[in-house]
Design a protein around this motif. Structure first.
Motif, PDB file in Angstrom:
ATOM      1  N   GLY A  16       0.805  -1.223   0.000  1.00  0.00           N
ATOM      2  CA  GLY A  16       0.000   0.000   0.000  1.00  0.00           C
ATOM      3  C   GLY A  16       0.832   1.264   0.000  1.00  0.00           C
ATOM      4  O   GLY A  16       0.414   2.294   0.535  1.00  0.00           O
ATOM      5  N   LEU A  17       2.011   1.209  -0.608  1.00  0.00           N
ATOM      6  CA  LEU A  17       2.921   2.359  -0.575  1.00  0.00           C
ATOM      7  C   LEU A  17       2.958   3.126  -1.898  1.00  0.00           C
ATOM      8  O   LEU A  17       3.868   3.903  -2.138  1.00  0.00           O
ATOM      9  N   VAL A  18       1.987   2.859  -2.779  1.00  0.00           N
ATOM     10  CA  VAL A  18       1.964   3.603  -4.052  1.00  0.00           C
ATOM     11  C   VAL A  18       0.764   4.545  -4.076  1.00  0.00           C
ATOM     12  O   VAL A  18      -0.215   4.346  -3.346  1.00  0.00           O
ATOM     13  N   THR A  19       0.850   5.547  -4.918  1.00  0.00           N
ATOM     14  CA  THR A  19      -0.273   6.490  -5.048  1.00  0.00           C
ATOM     15  C   THR A  19      -1.433   5.784  -5.758  1.00  0.00           C
ATOM     16  O   THR A  19      -1.243   4.738  -6.387  1.00  0.00           O
ATOM     17  N   GLU A  20      -2.606   6.409  -5.679  1.00  0.00           N
ATOM     18  CA  GLU A  20      -3.779   5.813  -6.334  1.00  0.00           C
ATOM     19  C   GLU A  20      -3.577   5.692  -7.838  1.00  0.00           C
ATOM     20  O   GLU A  20      -3.987   4.706  -8.459  1.00  0.00           O
ATOM     21  N   ASP A  21      -2.924   6.711  -8.408  1.00  0.00           N
ATOM     22  CA  ASP A  21      -2.667   6.692  -9.858  1.00  0.00           C
ATOM     23  C   ASP A  21      -1.797   5.497 -10.246  1.00  0.00           C
ATOM     24  O   ASP A  21      -2.088   4.776 -11.210  1.00  0.00           O
ATOM     25  N   VAL A  22      -0.723   5.328  -9.496  1.00  0.00           N
ATOM     26  CA  VAL A  22       0.192   4.209  -9.789  1.00  0.00           C
ATOM     27  C   VAL A  22      -0.528   2.881  -9.573  1.00  0.00           C
ATOM     28  O   VAL A  22      -0.400   1.944 -10.377  1.00  0.00           O
ATOM     29  N   ALA A  23      -1.321   2.810  -8.514  1.00  0.00           N
ATOM     30  CA  ALA A  23      -2.072   1.575  -8.235  1.00  0.00           C
ATOM     31  C   ALA A  23      -2.973   1.226  -9.420  1.00  0.00           C
ATOM     32  O   ALA A  23      -3.033   0.070  -9.849  1.00  0.00           O
ATOM     33  N   ARG A  24      -3.634   2.248  -9.952  1.00  0.00           N
ATOM     34  CA  ARG A  24      -4.533   2.008 -11.101  1.00  0.00           C
ATOM     35  C   ARG A  24      -3.744   1.502 -12.309  1.00  0.00           C
ATOM     36  O   ARG A  24      -4.150   0.566 -12.984  1.00  0.00           O
ATOM     37  N   GLN A  25      -2.589   2.126 -12.541  1.00  0.00           N
ATOM     38  CA  GLN A  25      -1.766   1.718 -13.699  1.00  0.00           C
ATOM     39  C   GLN A  25      -1.331   0.257 -13.590  1.00  0.00           C
ATOM     40  O   GLN A  25      -1.423  -0.498 -14.554  1.00  0.00           O
ATOM     41  N   VAL A  26      -0.875  -0.114 -12.399  1.00  0.00           N
ATOM     42  CA  VAL A  26      -0.393  -1.507 -12.274  1.00  0.00           C
ATOM     43  C   VAL A  26      -1.566  -2.496 -12.339  1.00  0.00           C
ATOM     44  O   VAL A  26      -1.431  -3.589 -12.884  1.00  0.00           O
ATOM     45  N   GLU A  27      -2.715  -2.075 -11.858  1.00  0.00           N
ATOM     46  CA  GLU A  27      -3.889  -2.971 -11.913  1.00  0.00           C
ATOM     47  C   GLU A  27      -4.325  -3.205 -13.370  1.00  0.00           C
ATOM     48  O   GLU A  27      -4.706  -4.314 -13.740  1.00  0.00           O
ATOM     49  N   VAL A  28      -4.222  -2.133 -14.171  1.00  0.00           N
ATOM     50  CA  VAL A  28      -4.541  -2.269 -15.606  1.00  0.00           C
ATOM     51  C   VAL A  28      -3.565  -3.267 -16.240  1.00  0.00           C
ATOM     52  O   VAL A  28      -3.954  -4.141 -17.019  1.00  0.00           O
ATOM     53  N   HIS A  29      -2.288  -3.140 -15.879  1.00  0.00           N
ATOM     54  CA  HIS A  29      -1.276  -4.042 -16.435  1.00  0.00           C
ATOM     55  C   HIS A  29      -1.544  -5.492 -16.005  1.00  0.00           C
ATOM     56  O   HIS A  29      -1.470  -6.415 -16.822  1.00  0.00           O
ATOM     57  N   TRP A  30      -1.850  -5.677 -14.738  1.00  0.00           N
ATOM     58  CA  TRP A  30      -2.081  -7.042 -14.232  1.00  0.00           C
ATOM     59  C   TRP A  30      -3.246  -7.732 -14.955  1.00  0.00           C
ATOM     60  O   TRP A  30      -3.232  -8.943 -15.134  1.00  0.00           O
ATOM     61  N   ALA A  31      -4.206  -6.915 -15.332  1.00  0.00           N
ATOM     62  CA  ALA A  31      -5.381  -7.489 -15.991  1.00  0.00           C
ATOM     63  C   ALA A  31      -5.021  -8.168 -17.308  1.00  0.00           C
ATOM     64  O   ALA A  31      -5.719  -9.079 -17.754  1.00  0.00           O
ATOM     65  N   VAL A  32      -3.911  -7.729 -17.913  1.00  0.00           N
ATOM     66  CA  VAL A  32      -3.546  -8.293 -19.225  1.00  0.00           C
ATOM     67  C   VAL A  32      -2.217  -9.066 -19.210  1.00  0.00           C
ATOM     68  O   VAL A  32      -1.844  -9.660 -20.210  1.00  0.00           O
ATOM     69  N   CYS A  33      -1.502  -9.045 -18.073  1.00  0.00           N
ATOM     70  CA  CYS A  33      -0.182  -9.699 -18.038  1.00  0.00           C
ATOM     71  C   CYS A  33      -0.193 -10.865 -17.046  1.00  0.00           C
ATOM     72  O   CYS A  33      -0.189 -10.664 -15.825  1.00  0.00           O
ATOM     73  N   GLU A  34      -0.163 -12.057 -17.612  1.00  0.00           N
ATOM     74  CA  GLU A  34      -0.212 -13.255 -16.773  1.00  0.00           C
ATOM     75  C   GLU A  34       1.044 -13.382 -15.899  1.00  0.00           C
ATOM     76  O   GLU A  34       0.957 -13.768 -14.735  1.00  0.00           O
ATOM     77  N   ALA A  35       2.191 -13.028 -16.477  1.00  0.00           N
ATOM     78  CA  ALA A  35       3.456 -13.159 -15.726  1.00  0.00           C
ATOM     79  C   ALA A  35       3.436 -12.281 -14.475  1.00  0.00           C
ATOM     80  O   ALA A  35       3.753 -12.741 -13.366  1.00  0.00           O
ATOM     81  N   CYS A  36       3.029 -11.020 -14.645  1.00  0.00           N
ATOM     82  CA  CYS A  36       3.033 -10.102 -13.501  1.00  0.00           C
ATOM     83  C   CYS A  36       1.933 -10.446 -12.493  1.00  0.00           C
ATOM     84  O   CYS A  36       2.134 -10.325 -11.289  1.00  0.00           O
ATOM     85  N   SER A  37       0.783 -10.884 -12.984  1.00  0.00           N
ATOM     86  CA  SER A  37      -0.275 -11.238 -12.017  1.00  0.00           C
ATOM     87  C   SER A  37       0.126 -12.491 -11.243  1.00  0.00           C
ATOM     88  O   SER A  37      -0.216 -12.645 -10.071  1.00  0.00           O
ATOM     89  N   GLY A  38       0.911 -13.377 -11.888  1.00  0.00           N
ATOM     90  CA  GLY A  38       1.437 -14.558 -11.177  1.00  0.00           C
ATOM     91  C   GLY A  38       2.405 -14.149 -10.085  1.00  0.00           C
ATOM     92  O   GLY A  38       2.386 -14.702  -8.980  1.00  0.00           O
ATOM     93  N   ARG A  39       3.248 -13.155 -10.374  1.00  0.00           N
ATOM     94  CA  ARG A  39       4.211 -12.665  -9.366  1.00  0.00           C
ATOM     95  C   ARG A  39       3.476 -12.011  -8.203  1.00  0.00           C
ATOM     96  O   ARG A  39       3.850 -12.164  -7.047  1.00  0.00           O
ATOM     97  N   LEU A  40       2.418 -11.287  -8.526  1.00  0.00           N
ATOM     98  CA  LEU A  40       1.621 -10.644  -7.465  1.00  0.00           C
ATOM     99  C   LEU A  40       1.010 -11.709  -6.552  1.00  0.00           C
ATOM    100  O   LEU A  40       1.074 -11.609  -5.321  1.00  0.00           O
TER     101      LEU A  40
END
Lengths: 80, 190
Positions: A16-40
């Motif tokens: 929880g150490l990122v801004t809301e904007d950054v959080a939104r950006q990474v969430e958009v990425h996770w929605a389409v990137c299997e590798a990163c969502s697996g790491r999460l």
């Protein structure tokens, strides 16, 4: 955001150490990137397992006799 | 074996925290029997901390003993401003870190596969039901990474507190913790 999420950002997001904007950006990425969502998923699981480890351990032998011997041998209170 | 005398404690005290504080007060006046009560109330948590921060079962026993001897020596400095368990925990962390610094100047212990297997067996006996693969992975970390991971992710310290305890920058602590988590995940995937 097409680049993979780096480790620092991944850890910051989970904690929880990122801004809301950054959080939104990474969430958009996770929605389409299997590798990163697996790491999460792996990091979230690891943190929940670490926090759930037992907090008490029983020593293999009773350590009190050693403590008592040491404190009776003159390791008096008030010493630093 | 002669049994230790039972500490004379006020049996009217129902709250376990009050009971420990009463034992601490008695121990502060030099009552070693009362200090045994303090030891029995806290040895489990202190030993778990020493096990995980050292990654070595024998060393952890020696550290646990040292923590309580140091606690006895420093008991007069406990003023009751924090919980006794918090005070003891911070003292234990300092004992473990000091021990590691002393070792680092001498011969550092090498963490071999055999050592890790012995540790896994000891941890299973000390903490039945724990996740032994995870415990082994933590023990296999380099000492600095292991310490910050245990402090942050097992003990729940804040980054700023760890930076203060280890006398390093916040950035260093974060980098060490991220690396430690990465190494643990790698070890678990092997």
């Amino acid at each position: 955001m097409n680049k993979h999420i780096d480790d620092t950002r991944l850890n910051d997001y989970v904690e929880g150490l990122v801004t809301e904007d950054v959080a939104r950006q990474v969430e958009v990425h996770w929605a389409v990137c299997e590798a990163c969502s697996g790491r999460l998923e792996a990091l979230t699981l690891l943190l929940s397992e670490l926090v759930g480890l037992p907090g008490d351990a029983t020593p293999a032998r009773d350590l009190w006799s050693g403590v008592r011997t040491a404190i009776e041998a003159g390791s008096g209170q008030g010493e630093q | 074996m002669e049994l230790a005398p039972v500490p004379q404690i006020d049996t009217e005290v129902d709250d376990p925290i009050d009971l420990v504080h009463q034992m601490v007060r008695q121990a502060q006046s030099g009552d070693a029997d009362a200090f045994e009560g303090v030891y029995r109330a806290h040895v489990g948590r202190i030993h778990a901390l020493c096990l995980r921060m050292s990654g070595d079962a024998q060393e952890a026993e020696s550290l646990t003993q040292d923590v309580f001897v140091r606690a006895w020596q420093k008991l007069s400095s406990f003023r009751g401003k924090s919980q006794f368990s918090t005070w003891l925990h911070r003292l234990a962390i300092n004992v473990v870190l000091q021990d590691r610094r002393t070792r680092a100047r001498g011969q550092a212990r090498e963490q071999t596969v055999d050592n890790l297997e012995q540790y896994a067996t000891a941890v299973t006996e000390a903490m039945p039901g724990t996740k032994v693969d995870l415990e082994r992975a933590i023990a296999g970390l380099p000492p600095g990474a292991r310490e910050v991971l245990v402090l942050r992710d097992v003990q729940g310290f804040k980054y700023s507190e760890i930076a203060e305890i280890k006398n390093v920058s916040l950035g260093t602590v974060k980098a060490q913790i991220h690396r430690a988590r990465h190494l643990v995940r790698e070890a678990l995937e092997r």
